[in-house]
Design an enzyme around this catalytic site. Sequence first.
Site: not given
Ligand code: PMT
Length: 396
Positions: A204, A273, A283, A317, A331, A335
């Site tokens: 991503n 995800d 490859k 986040f 969330k 969580k």
């Molecule tokens: O890195 P930058 O370019 O500065 O950008 C910052 C950012 C946009 C990446 C950051 O501000 C941000 O939003 N990070 C979370 C991105 C994310 O994966 O969000 P989500 O809504 O998909 O996930 C929610 C939370 O679950 C997050 O805390 C993530 O770390 C966590 N997660 C998600 C998927 C997974 N398999 N395991 C997780 O722990």
Amino acid sequence: MRIILGVTGGIAAYKAADLARSLVRDGHEVQAVLTRSAEEFVSPVTFASLTGKKVLTNLFEASAAIEHIEVAQSNDLMLVAPATANILAEFAHGLAGGFLSTLYLAFRGPMILAPAMNTNMWDHEATRANLDTLRRRGHVIVEPGVGMLACGTFGVGRLAENDAILDAVRRVVNPTLQDLKGETILITAGPTQEPIDPVRFISNRSSGKMGYALAQAALDRGAKVVLVSGPVALDPPRGAELVRIQTAAEMRDAVFAHLEVSTAIIKCAAVADFRPATPAKQKIKKSGAPVTLELDPVGDILAELGRARGARLLVGFAAETDNVLEYARRKLVEKNCDMIVANRVGAGLGFEADTNEVLLVMKGEVIEVPQAPKREIAERILSQMIRLRQPAGVAR
Ligand code: PMT
């Protein structure tokens, strides 16, 4: 501490009244100084009632010419908020046309400047040069935020939030303020990469900037930092224990390997995800025929941490393109987090940018942090975490 609060003429001058009130609440003695143009926006009477002191306004009043020396000598810190382009220019060039700029030349203590102006004025070469001069003198500049400006345009130039200005004052008053000393903060940053074959992966747009800004800010505030980082093109913050990972599975293992030593966790990384179910060993060659990738879901590290966290502070986040608050609230509960930092993502938002704009979503409270440099956002997140540590009813 005795603080000179300089207020210059801009629409944001009214916010300085609340600043004066907060400084007094924090135990400071505040001497307000209003420029002539500030008086067009706010009344000295407001500041006199909030600070309990006569407000200084005009260099040409009887005795004022001597007063600036006395005021300069009897105060410990000078804060100017809002600081117009004009006052920055006067300070940078040592012009002493008014009481505030005269006071500036006579004052020998630390300076904090919180500029506010129209975006074009902020971006102008002359203003940039003046700011460089002031920074070289060691003055602290509390960067303005992004938002709707009084002139009707949208951009950089809005006076920083009072909380950010107060944080700057706290750090100048107590430069060794290590309000995170004793904490070991586990921070995840950047993207994960899930291999399709030895040369391709699913990933991503995360640059790591937000997570690295959090790591640097936490280090500066005295915390130990374990930074679990996906592949990014950033220099690691000095002093952090850096654990480099590539996949979500590696991130999960690194996080749980450091869970025991951590007192707080911030999950800023953009974790996959889904991952290719069976990455190819060689490859994948193109044949002209369509290729179908089967994707498996990836375990949610944050949700797993929510179950294993114990008494640790847990901040997640949420990157959303729509329904930001609603999804963040969900969330927070699902969580088991103390706070969700919710940001809208999309073209130029959240990912990769140098600025961010977030909602700090907690149980029973939502704080809106307007667009600001990621370092500033990081400071606000950390300050809020400290508040969450305090027993209810204790205000800082
Ligand atoms: O890195 P930058 O370019 O500065 O950008 C910052 C950012 C946009 C990446 C950051 O501000 C941000 O939003 N990070 C979370 C991105 C994310 O994966 O969000 P989500 O809504 O998909 O996930 C929610 C939370 O679950 C997050 O805390 C993530 O770390 C966590 N997660 C998600 C998927 C997974 N398999 N395991 C997780 O722990």
